[in-house]
Design an enzyme around this catalytic site. Structure first.
Site, PDB file in Angstrom:
ATOM      1  N   HIS A 291       0.808  -1.220   0.000  1.00  0.00           N
ATOM      2  CA  HIS A 291       0.000   0.000   0.000  1.00  0.00           C
ATOM      3  C   HIS A 291       0.842   1.272   0.000  1.00  0.00           C
ATOM      4  CE1 HIS A 291      -3.498   2.480   0.298  1.00  0.00           C
ATOM      5  NE2 HIS A 291      -4.320   1.460   0.564  1.00  0.00           N
ATOM      6  N   ARG A 292       2.126   1.143   0.115  1.00  0.00           N
ATOM      7  CA  ARG A 292       2.952   2.331   0.023  1.00  0.00           C
ATOM      8  C   ARG A 292       2.916   2.890  -1.391  1.00  0.00           C
ATOM      9  NH1 ARG A 292       8.448  -0.037   2.292  1.00  0.00           N
ATOM     10  NH2 ARG A 292       7.717  -1.660   0.870  1.00  0.00           N
TER      11      ARG A 292
END
Lengths: 583, 484
Positions: free
Chosen positions: B457-458
């Protein structure tokens, strides 16, 4: 009757020390090997047809040997008198390679010749020996090469995973055997050799009967008779051969299955060749050898090198100095179980569990049912006793006139080409030319990858003889590593060894381990047969670059104190035959 | 030519010492127990009865020799005059004999390796007590040029750390039902055990009749078999991401509950160890999952059509994923440092494959560019290589996106762990007939497959993943483009 597959004179080396395997037609041990013969050899099966079917063959032998004096007198009265005119000049019993060689030479000499065969033409060699095994070895050699990534890389070749189709390999062996068999048959037919079908039995001097079970026997007469009945795989007692998981070379050559793990009993020629085949096809192998070291019978140095190349790096382990006293085929969900007994202490030593066992303990002569009792001949461990000219010797130590025995049946040197050479020698004799074969000039080969070949004496044999007779022995060696052709093939692993007398330049033995060794040996065997000496052969020219230069270099590195014969005035006797000591 | 050397000559270590180019050293060796600083590799300790076996000079021109084979193995007793090692010189192979009685304590230069003339190739101890010392010496000796065998020095450390879990299985060495039974090992297994110093008695056989196979030994030795000396083809071993986590992993075992009596401890193979390491590392990445149902009727029909041409479902899915990734490069990206996007120029689809006792992810490189047939063929090759354990590093660690399919087992959905170094992994479930109602309210039965993507999710956000999955779904539902 079969060359590289048999254990040659080494078969004696392998069988003799196994005294508890000793093969004696008068002992129960022989009876135990009987079922094997029955199953695998057509000749044998039909031989039984003549005796009462309820009687076991070994029983029959014992009866006849007990009462042979009576029979002799009977035959002396009945058919003891040789016929005055003959159906044939020469009858050969057994159409293996030995019989075939004799027949061809006999025709060339103008003899009217017949050959009796109860099974298939070609004998062991063509059908169950050297020929099909060469087909399997041709496959294993290629597999080995393709599997050796390192080897391929060195050539700059890239090959993706090599695989094989078992049935395809088996078919290749089978097709080769039938092709050679038909060649053999046709060559004899074309020359006018009569092929008589049935089991041959000697009924009296110069008289043979033959026929198939259920058919009336035919009796034929011949001026001379050659026994060339060959041999069958020898299975020591305690081993149960089922033809599936416990097998002999007869079954193995059909390649009906490739076990994950196979034990090979005996590490002579047959065992070694099969280890080459099986490991190339992915099996793991365990050797069981009765003697203290593997590969008995080979020159020790060659054996050592061969072990380093053919055994150690491969998926093979071994037990030496042990007998396989009991082998039970795989059944009831259990693997093949092999009980090992220490060869010296006779104590049980170990038990092996494997997927299959190949019995390669040598070959036993196939001479039962030959009717030898009719002419007062007693076999020794099944072998027909002969003198150095292959003339059969009877129970009283006297020569049986007009009767000869060649090949595996006499046990002198159990090799196909030795049988053939003996046959030719016999034909020379019966056509009025005295001839004696020099067995020390007969080469032998083992078709592993790389191959092993040899002729004459091993180094220890030569040294022993030298000690006895007071001459010097020298040894010369060359490596394949220095040979251009071998290096081009990336096959530098190999050694050629020459054992010779420096005082007169006589070649005593040559041993080769390396690429195409089996083809290279003939220069040496011919030199021994023709009596060519070191000081002369070293001037012979070899094409460059060839593997033959390994031998060229070998001869050149030997040091004989004699002058080459071209420098001698008397050129007359250069090709004097080998010394008496050779025979 | 070799013959003069071959004939009758047997080389012993003594001859190596006294051979022509070393005479200067000889007197000092025999008279003083001093180390030679000038030539560090010729350290000779006379104090104890530990002797080095040197690479002999087998010919006047020989400068280095190759070890063809060790006739003896470590631990074997040697007696004077016995052949110990076979050395290949520039001319020939020769057996080298020992000049002393003793025990071959350590092999410093392994088979197939070369060493300069005079270098120590093995260590000879006089008694068993000195073996440990000799081994330590061998360890210091091998230094940089460590032989192929595992370096001896770390070994004791490893065993000592391994020691605690071991006591449990003590009473039953092989937990086979039949109780005390003879160990049966195949010839090759025995050779490997010797080579890798595996105690064969401690190995549990998995072959027929419970026999120990070469694979069992390799597993016990923690080595990946076969020629590739590169680390085994292991789940995504790209870039070592977060080393600090390793300490956490190391700390964990101390709090483990005591083993249940009768349990067996089987150490990880190298491959399994790498899987473990990667899985622990993945904990440092914030991941999330998005699932999506995909109708596969069209894909199934296409598959039936192309299957005879050798196309596999794996190739179809890999191709579809690659084509979708081409439109959503962020899903094919990765986050190396937590500060930036790394966009990959190639779309390399790693596909997880279970292989006995391990997990490999062979990589279909440029899956978006290759056609289906090439891709299928490539896949077949990769699987064969993986089975033969011959994958080259770039064939298993160059993936930019991973595909994991458990559909063939009937799994309807599952959740994959994101391998370190990648942005996303797709978990594919089985395609199953499902009743669906269309917009007009008509019911029909369609084959539906659940696809679940785990992403970092970065760099990949929910909408990115959803858009990617929508594209993927469209491609699968209209698969004609796959065959172009």
């Amino acid at each position: 009757m079969h060359s590289a597959l048999s254990s040659l004179s080494f078969s004696q080396a392998t069988t003799v020390p196994r005294s508890n395997y000793a093969f004696d037609s008068h002992s129960p041990a022989f009876a135990l090997s009987q079922p094997v013969n029955l199953r695998f050899c057509g000749l044998r099966r039909e031989a039984f047809g003549f005796s009462s079917l309820t009687q076991s063959c070994s029983g029959r032998v014992r009866v006849s040997s007990r009462g042979h004096s009576k029979k002799i007198s009977a035959s002396a009265v009945g058919n003891g008198t040789p016929p005055k005119s003959f159906d044939y000049d020469l009858i050969i019993i057994g159409a293996g390679v030995g019989g075939h060689g004799a027949a061809l030479h006999a025709v060339e000499k103008g003899l009217k010749t017949a050959i009796i065969e109860g099974d298939v033409v070609g004998g062991t060699c063509v059908n169950r020996g050297c020929v099909p095994s060469k087909a399997l070895l041709a496959v294993s050699g290629r597999m080995r090469e393709l599997q050796s990534e390192h080897h391929m890389k060195a050539f700059g070749l890239q090959v993706s995973a090599a695989g094989y189709d078992r049935q395809g390999v088996a078919d290749h062996a089978n097709n080769l055997a039938s092709k050679i068999r038909s060649n053999l048959t046709n060559s004899m037919k074309a020359l006018g050799v009569d092929i008589l079908t049935g089991v041959g039995t000697i009924v009296g001097p110069q008289k043979v009967k033959y026929g198939k079970v259920g058919f009336p026997d035919n009796i034929v007469t011949a001026k001379d008779i050659i026994i060339a009945t060959g041999s069958v795989p020898f299975v020591p007692k305690g081993i149960e051969v089922d033809g599936k998981t416990v097998i002999t070379s007869d079954h193995a050559l059909k390649l009906e299955f490739v076990p994950d793990w196979i034990a090979i009993v005996g590490s002579g020629y047959i065992g070694l060749e099969f280890s080459d085949v099986y490991t190339a096809l992915g099996s793991e192998v365990t050797f069981i050898e009765a003697l203290d070291q593997l590969m008995p019978g080979f020159d020790p140095e060659i054996g050592k090198l061969a072990q380093r190349v053919l055994i150690n790096p491969r998926k093979i382990d071994y037990h030496t100095g042990v007998f396989a006293t009991k082998i039970t085929p795989a059944r009831d969900g259990k693997p093949v179980i092999i009980e090992l007994t220490d060869a010296k202490t006779k104590e049980p030593k170990d038990t092996l569990e494997v997927d299959a066992a190949l019995i390669a303990t040598g070959r036993a002569p196939f001479t039962n049912g030959l009717g030898l009792e009719n002419i007062n001949v007693v076999t020794q461990r099944g072998f027909v006793p002969v003198d150095e000219r292959m003339r059969v010797i009877d129970a009283n130590g006297k020569l049986v006139t007009h009767l000869y025995c060649i090949g595996d049946a006499n046990g002198k040197m159990m090799l196909a080409h030795a049988a053939s050479a003996q046959g030719i020698s016999v034909v020379e004799q019966v056509t009025g030319r005295d001839h004696m074969l020099n067995h020390l000039s007969i080469p032998a080969a083992c078709f592993t990858h790389p191959e092993i070949s040899m002729v004459g004496m091993t180094e220890p044999q030569a040294r022993e003889k030298a000690e006895k007779e007071g001459f010097e022995v020298s040894v010369a060696k060359t490596s394949f590593k220095a040979n251009t052709k071998a290096l081009a093939e990336n096959e530098g692993e190999g050694l050629a060894k020459l054992i010779y007398r420096p005082d007169n330049g006589e070649i005593l033995g040559v041993h080769i381990f390396g690429l195409h060794a089996a083809d290279l040996i003939h220069e040496a065997s011919n030199a021994i047969a023709l009596g060519t000496r070191i000081q002369d052969i070293k001037f012979a020219v070899h094409a460059h670059p060839t593997l033959s230069e390994v031998l060229d270099e070998l001869f050149k590195s030997a040091k004989s104190t004699q002058q080459p014969s071209y420098q001698k005035k008397h050129l007359g006797g250069i090709c004097s035959f080998a010394d008496d000591s050779h025979t | 030519m070799a013959s003069p050397f071959l004939s009758n000559t047997t080389i012993s270590f003594s001859s190596s010492l006294s051979s022509s180019h070393l005479p200067r050293l000889l007197p000092s060796i025999s008279f003083s127990p001093i180390r030679f600083k000038s030539n560090p590799r010729r350290i000779l300790i006379v104090r104890s009865k530990i002797r080095e076996i040197f690479m002999p000079a087998l010919s006047s021109t020989m400068t280095e020799g190759k070890i063809v084979s060790w006739v003896k193995s470590e631990g074997d007793k040697l007696s004077k005059g016995e052949s110990v090692v076979v050395v290949e010189s520039d001319k020939a192979d020769m057996d080298v004999e020992t000049f002393y009685d003793g025990i071959l304590a350590a092999i410093v230069v392994g088979e197939g390796e070369t060493a300069p003339v005079g270098a120590a190739i093995g260590i000879l101890a006089e008694t068993e007590d000195e073996i440990a010392e000799a081994k330590a010496k061998a360890a210091s000796k091998s230094g940089a040029s460590t032989p192929s065998a595992p370096p001896p020095s770390p070994a004791p450390a490893a065993t000592s750390t391994l020691a605690p879990p071991k006591p449990a299985p003590a009473p039953a060495p092989a937990p086979v039902a039949e109780g005390p039974r003879k160990t049966v090992a195949t010839p090759h297994a025995k050779k490997l055990a010797k080579q890798h110093k595996v105690d064969i008695e401690s190995v549990v056989g998995t072959g027929p009749y419970g026999r120990i196979t070469p694979a069992d030994i390799e597993a016990a030795a923690g080595i990946a078999p076969s020629k590739t000396n590169v680390g085994p083809a292991v789940v995504v071993e790209t870039t070592p991401a977060a080393p600090p986590k390793a300490t956490a992993a190391a700390a964990a075992p101390s709090s483990l509950p005591p083993p249940v009596p009768g349990s067996t401890v089987v150490p990880f193979t190298t491959m399994q160890a790498a899987v473990s390491k990667n899985m622990v590392e993945s904990l440092s990445v914030p991941t999330f999952r998005v699932g999506y149902p995909v109708t596969t009727d069209a894909l199934d029909a296409l598959y039936a059509k192309v299957k005879p041409k050798g196309v596999t479902m794996t190739a179809l899915l890999a191709k579809a994923a690659a084509m979708a990734l081409a439109q959503h490069p962020v899903v094919n990206a990765s986050c190396k440092d937590g500060k930036s996007f790394t966009y990959n120029s190639n779309i390399n689809i790693a596909v997880a494959v279970a292989i006995n006792g391990g997990l490999i992810t062979p990589v279909l490189q440029d899956a978006d560019k290759l056609d289906l047939y090439l891709l299928s063929q490539k896949w077949k090759e990769l699987v064969e290589k993986a089975r033969a354990k011959q994958l080259q590093p770039q064939e298993y660690n160059s993936g930019t996106f991973t595909l994991s399919n458990l559909g063939m087992f009937g799994v309807d959905r599952f959740d994959a762990i994101l391998p370190p170094g990648q942005g996303a992994i797709m978990a594919v479930g089985a395609s199953k007939p499902t009743v669906v109602a269309d917009a007009d309210g008509f019911f029909s039965v369609k084959n539906k497959m659940l696809v679940n993507v785990t992403a970092d999710h970065r760099i990949v956000y929910g909408a990115d993943l959803a858009a990617f999955l929508q594209t993927f779904s469209k491609i699968v539902e209209n698969p004609e483009s796959l065959t172009l």
